[in-house]
Design a protein around this motif. Structure first.
Motif, PDB file in Angstrom:
ATOM      1  N   ARG A   1      10.679  15.419   0.771  1.00  0.00           N
ATOM      2  CA  ARG A   1      10.064  14.914  -0.463  1.00  0.00           C
ATOM      3  C   ARG A   1      10.841  13.711  -0.989  1.00  0.00           C
ATOM      4  O   ARG A   1      10.248  12.747  -1.497  1.00  0.00           O
ATOM      5  N   LEU A   2      12.153  13.758  -0.868  1.00  0.00           N
ATOM      6  CA  LEU A   2      12.962  12.602  -1.242  1.00  0.00           C
ATOM      7  C   LEU A   2      12.551  11.373  -0.437  1.00  0.00           C
ATOM      8  O   LEU A   2      12.456  10.259  -0.975  1.00  0.00           O
ATOM      9  N   ALA A   3      12.309  11.547   0.843  1.00  0.00           N
ATOM     10  CA  ALA A   3      11.936  10.422   1.699  1.00  0.00           C
ATOM     11  C   ALA A   3      10.663   9.747   1.201  1.00  0.00           C
ATOM     12  O   ALA A   3      10.553   8.507   1.227  1.00  0.00           O
ATOM     13  N   HIS A   4       9.697  10.524   0.740  1.00  0.00           N
ATOM     14  CA  HIS A   4       8.456   9.943   0.233  1.00  0.00           C
ATOM     15  C   HIS A   4       8.728   9.066  -0.987  1.00  0.00           C
ATOM     16  O   HIS A   4       8.152   7.977  -1.118  1.00  0.00           O
ATOM     17  N   VAL A   5       9.588   9.538  -1.877  1.00  0.00           N
ATOM     18  CA  VAL A   5       9.912   8.770  -3.077  1.00  0.00           C
ATOM     19  C   VAL A   5      10.651   7.487  -2.710  1.00  0.00           C
ATOM     20  O   VAL A   5      10.337   6.394  -3.214  1.00  0.00           O
ATOM     21  N   LEU A   6      11.633   7.584  -1.820  1.00  0.00           N
ATOM     22  CA  LEU A   6      12.369   6.399  -1.405  1.00  0.00           C
ATOM     23  C   LEU A   6      11.448   5.377  -0.749  1.00  0.00           C
ATOM     24  O   LEU A   6      11.602   4.166  -0.943  1.00  0.00           O
ATOM     25  N   ARG A   7      10.490   5.854   0.030  1.00  0.00           N
ATOM     26  CA  ARG A   7       9.570   4.947   0.725  1.00  0.00           C
ATOM     27  C   ARG A   7       8.755   4.137  -0.263  1.00  0.00           C
ATOM     28  O   ARG A   7       8.562   2.925  -0.101  1.00  0.00           O
TER      29      ARG A   7
ATOM     30  N   ASN B   1      10.008  20.379  -8.825  1.00  0.00           N
ATOM     31  CA  ASN B   1       9.284  21.635  -8.995  1.00  0.00           C
ATOM     32  C   ASN B   1       8.529  21.872  -7.697  1.00  0.00           C
ATOM     33  O   ASN B   1       7.618  21.108  -7.368  1.00  0.00           O
ATOM     34  N   PRO B   2       8.889  22.897  -6.920  1.00  0.00           N
ATOM     35  CA  PRO B   2       8.239  23.114  -5.621  1.00  0.00           C
ATOM     36  C   PRO B   2       6.731  23.271  -5.709  1.00  0.00           C
ATOM     37  O   PRO B   2       6.027  23.068  -4.714  1.00  0.00           O
ATOM     38  N   ARG B   3       6.224  23.624  -6.899  1.00  0.00           N
ATOM     39  CA  ARG B   3       4.779  23.786  -7.050  1.00  0.00           C
ATOM     40  C   ARG B   3       4.056  22.460  -7.206  1.00  0.00           C
ATOM     41  O   ARG B   3       2.825  22.404  -7.102  1.00  0.00           O
ATOM     42  N   HIS B   4       4.815  21.389  -7.438  1.00  0.00           N
ATOM     43  CA  HIS B   4       4.185  20.078  -7.534  1.00  0.00           C
ATOM     44  C   HIS B   4       3.770  19.607  -6.144  1.00  0.00           C
ATOM     45  O   HIS B   4       4.557  19.664  -5.202  1.00  0.00           O
ATOM     46  N   SER B   5       2.563  19.114  -6.046  1.00  0.00           N
ATOM     47  CA  SER B   5       2.055  18.648  -4.762  1.00  0.00           C
ATOM     48  C   SER B   5       2.710  17.340  -4.362  1.00  0.00           C
ATOM     49  O   SER B   5       3.280  16.618  -5.198  1.00  0.00           O
ATOM     50  N   LEU B   6       2.584  17.014  -3.084  1.00  0.00           N
ATOM     51  CA  LEU B   6       3.094  15.736  -2.607  1.00  0.00           C
ATOM     52  C   LEU B   6       2.341  14.585  -3.260  1.00  0.00           C
ATOM     53  O   LEU B   6       2.930  13.529  -3.549  1.00  0.00           O
ATOM     54  N   GLU B   7       1.071  14.790  -3.541  1.00  0.00           N
ATOM     55  CA  GLU B   7       0.290  13.752  -4.219  1.00  0.00           C
ATOM     56  C   GLU B   7       0.859  13.480  -5.612  1.00  0.00           C
ATOM     57  O   GLU B   7       0.933  12.322  -6.046  1.00  0.00           O
ATOM     58  N   TYR B   8       1.249  14.552  -6.310  1.00  0.00           N
ATOM     59  CA  TYR B   8       1.860  14.375  -7.632  1.00  0.00           C
ATOM     60  C   TYR B   8       3.185  13.611  -7.508  1.00  0.00           C
ATOM     61  O   TYR B   8       3.459  12.698  -8.303  1.00  0.00           O
ATOM     62  N   ILE B   9       4.002  13.974  -6.524  1.00  0.00           N
ATOM     63  CA  ILE B   9       5.293  13.310  -6.321  1.00  0.00           C
ATOM     64  C   ILE B   9       5.084  11.817  -6.080  1.00  0.00           C
ATOM     65  O   ILE B   9       5.775  10.971  -6.665  1.00  0.00           O
TER      66      ILE B   9
ATOM     67  N   THR C   1       0.827  -1.183   0.000  1.00  0.00           N
ATOM     68  CA  THR C   1       0.000   0.000   0.000  1.00  0.00           C
ATOM     69  C   THR C   1       0.865   1.238   0.000  1.00  0.00           C
ATOM     70  O   THR C   1       1.863   1.305   0.709  1.00  0.00           O
ATOM     71  N   SER C   2       0.518   2.231  -0.791  1.00  0.00           N
ATOM     72  CA  SER C   2       1.281   3.462  -0.879  1.00  0.00           C
ATOM     73  C   SER C   2       1.097   4.275   0.393  1.00  0.00           C
ATOM     74  O   SER C   2       0.198   4.007   1.188  1.00  0.00           O
ATOM     75  N   PRO C   3       1.941   5.310   0.631  1.00  0.00           N
ATOM     76  CA  PRO C   3       1.785   6.133   1.818  1.00  0.00           C
ATOM     77  C   PRO C   3       0.397   6.744   1.946  1.00  0.00           C
ATOM     78  O   PRO C   3      -0.089   6.975   3.043  1.00  0.00           O
ATOM     79  N   SER C   4      -0.253   7.022   0.838  1.00  0.00           N
ATOM     80  CA  SER C   4      -1.578   7.616   0.914  1.00  0.00           C
ATOM     81  C   SER C   4      -2.652   6.587   1.216  1.00  0.00           C
ATOM     82  O   SER C   4      -3.775   6.933   1.556  1.00  0.00           O
ATOM     83  N   GLY C   5      -2.282   5.310   1.081  1.00  0.00           N
ATOM     84  CA  GLY C   5      -3.214   4.243   1.380  1.00  0.00           C
ATOM     85  C   GLY C   5      -4.246   4.011   0.294  1.00  0.00           C
ATOM     86  O   GLY C   5      -5.178   3.235   0.480  1.00  0.00           O
ATOM     87  N   THR C   6      -4.097   4.641  -0.857  1.00  0.00           N
ATOM     88  CA  THR C   6      -5.131   4.558  -1.888  1.00  0.00           C
ATOM     89  C   THR C   6      -4.674   3.814  -3.131  1.00  0.00           C
ATOM     90  O   THR C   6      -5.511   3.463  -3.957  1.00  0.00           O
ATOM     91  N   ASP C   7      -3.396   3.587  -3.285  1.00  0.00           N
ATOM     92  CA  ASP C   7      -2.896   2.940  -4.489  1.00  0.00           C
ATOM     93  C   ASP C   7      -2.057   1.728  -4.111  1.00  0.00           C
ATOM     94  O   ASP C   7      -1.479   1.648  -3.035  1.00  0.00           O
ATOM     95  N   GLN C   8      -1.995   0.807  -5.047  1.00  0.00           N
ATOM     96  CA  GLN C   8      -1.203  -0.392  -4.849  1.00  0.00           C
ATOM     97  C   GLN C   8       0.075  -0.301  -5.674  1.00  0.00           C
ATOM     98  O   GLN C   8       0.087   0.248  -6.771  1.00  0.00           O
ATOM     99  N   ILE C   9       1.142  -0.858  -5.138  1.00  0.00           N
ATOM    100  CA  ILE C   9       2.435  -0.865  -5.807  1.00  0.00           C
ATOM    101  C   ILE C   9       2.791  -2.307  -6.132  1.00  0.00           C
ATOM    102  O   ILE C   9       2.754  -3.174  -5.261  1.00  0.00           O
ATOM    103  N   THR C  10       3.131  -2.557  -7.370  1.00  0.00           N
ATOM    104  CA  THR C  10       3.576  -3.883  -7.764  1.00  0.00           C
ATOM    105  C   THR C  10       4.981  -4.126  -7.250  1.00  0.00           C
ATOM    106  O   THR C  10       5.857  -3.269  -7.411  1.00  0.00           O
ATOM    107  N   LYS C  11       5.220  -5.268  -6.646  1.00  0.00           N
ATOM    108  CA  LYS C  11       6.528  -5.558  -6.076  1.00  0.00           C
ATOM    109  C   LYS C  11       7.395  -6.338  -7.054  1.00  0.00           C
ATOM    110  O   LYS C  11       6.901  -7.043  -7.940  1.00  0.00           O
ATOM    111  N   VAL C  12       8.697  -6.217  -6.870  1.00  0.00           N
ATOM    112  CA  VAL C  12       9.650  -6.965  -7.678  1.00  0.00           C
ATOM    113  C   VAL C  12       9.448  -8.463  -7.469  1.00  0.00           C
ATOM    114  O   VAL C  12       8.957  -8.904  -6.426  1.00  0.00           O
TER     115      VAL C  12
END
Length: 409
Positions: free
Chosen positions: A150-156, A96-104, A65-76
């Motif tokens: 923001r990097l932490a969210h991507v790494l997670r 781009n600082p104007r990009h939302s965390l949801e977009y990231i 489950t993604s951090p937002s709890g709404t999407d699924q991530i396919t695992k290796v």
């Protein structure tokens, strides 16, 4: 697990070879001024490969489950373990600082799914930081530098997909007067003490984020030719290892790698490898393999189990073999040229028992599932090129077990 830092990398006492290359090339995303020099043998690294410090093992094919709890991530299919090859991609992120965390998070999930579809087990997140000029002592964030948070969210998200993660700050060159031959590899800070102090201040929050998200590797520097061997790296790496539990690495540019010893106090060495090969567009894969081996043999013959190809790539265009890192030129598109190069590089990695390869690159804001627009896109783009994607999948699903399984390594 924490590992002791290595001393300066040792060099085997083999014979010295001299060479001259008469034409300029482009290495990575910068023009390279090539000079003659002596070639020294392969350096011997004494440390261990880094492993992710924790994380879920999960069963193959499971979803997270993604951090937002709404999407699924396919695992290796199979998560990376120590001794396995790193089959990866460089993901370049100009935020781009104007990009939302949801977009990231959406983009991170998009790329995670694409990488899993390629059968990758690793990803390296490269992002820009800035300086004010060739002699500047200041390292700074810019508008395009993602924050540690923001990097932490991507790494997670990548970690949830089961991907081995690397964090790789990369000095942006827009302020270095590229037209005058300057690039990150020839910076000359007026005060090196001040430069290293500024660099440490910049890096520390990213080391903390990488540690918190269980990254396997943090690349402390990339293609900083003129700064290699400086004694001040020792204190910088000491600080990094106090903050980050994973592997601290350095990625050397290909010219310095073949031209002499890389004396950096790190656990692991990567190479940004853009070796030019004098071959026509119809060259066979074996011809390209021979071209790579001629370059590598200038440093050392035999296996290279302690070396990772941190960047490899080439333009999908005619005439690319002679300057594989040419980021700027847009000649006629030739997809088979790129696909054959990828196949050849993978073959070299396996035959030389290397630690793995990361293909350059995918841009974070792109959709990797769409065909690149060749009117504007870099020819180095590989996502959306079926022949190259097929070559990557073939590489990543090969039966190469990795350097850790070979007792001769």
């Amino acid at each position: 697990m924490k590992r002791a830092r290595l001393p300066l990398l040792a060099v085997l006492p083999l014979s010295v070879i001299s060479f001259v290359v008469a034409v300029p090339f482009v290495a990575g995303d910068h023009p390279l001024r090539w000079e003659s020099g002596s070639l020294l043998p392969e350096l011997v690294l004494k440390g261990e490969d880094g492993t992710p410090s924790g994380g879920s093992s999960g069963r193959d094919g499971a979803s997270a489950t993604s951090p937002s709890g709404t999407d699924q991530i396919t695992k290796v299919d199979t998560e990376w373990k120590k001794g396995m090859p790193q089959w990866g991609v460089q993901l370049y992120w100009e935020d781009n600082p104007r990009h939302s965390l949801e977009y990231i998070e959406k983009q991170a999930r998009l790329h995670a799914d694409y990488l899993v579809g390629l059968h990758a087990n690793s990803v390296s997140v490269s992002f820009p930081f800035f300086t004010r000029g060739k002699t500047s002592t200041k390292i700074s964030h810019g508008a395009k530098t993602p924050t540690p948070e923001r990097l932490a969210h991507v790494l997670r998200i990548f970690h949830q997909a089961g991907l081995r993660t690397t964090v790789r700050p990369l000095m942006d060159e827009t302020s270095l007067d590229i037209a005058d031959g300057n690039w990150r590899g020839n910076i000359a800070p007026a005060d090196r003490d001040a430069w290293f102090a500024s660099y440490e201040t910049f890096l520390t929050p990213y080391l903390e984020a990488a540690h918190g998200e269980k990254a396997a590797t943090f690349v402390i520097g990339t293609e900083l030719n003129s700064m290699e061997g400086d004694k001040r790296w020792g204190a910088l790496v000491d600080n990094a290892e106090k903050v980050f539990a994973g592997e601290v690495a350095y990625d050397a540019n290909w010219d310095n790698y073949v031209n002499g010893p890389i004396t950096m106090p790190v656990n692991h060495l990567g190479v940004d490898a853009y070796f030019p090969v004098k071959a026509g567009d119809d060259a066979s894969v074996n011809t390209l393999v021979d071209g790579w081996n001629k370059w590598l043999d200038k440093k050392a013959t035999g296996t290279l189990p302690k070396i990772t190809i941190a960047e490899a790539g080439i333009g999908a265009m005619k005439g690319a073999y002679r300057a594989p890192g040419d980021f700027y030129t847009k000649r006629a598109v030739a997809p088979q040229v790129q696909a054959n190069w990828y196949t050849a590089v993978c073959k070299v990695v396996q035959e030389r028992k290397m630690s793995g390869v990361y293909w350059w690159s995918i841009y974070f804001d792109d959709d990797p599932n769409t065909k690149p627009d060749d009117k504007v896109a870099s020819r180095l783009d590989f996502a959306g090129r079926p022949l190259t994607e097929k070559a990557i999948k073939s590489c990543f699903t090969s039966d190469y077990a990795g350097p850790g399984t070979d007792s001769a390594s």
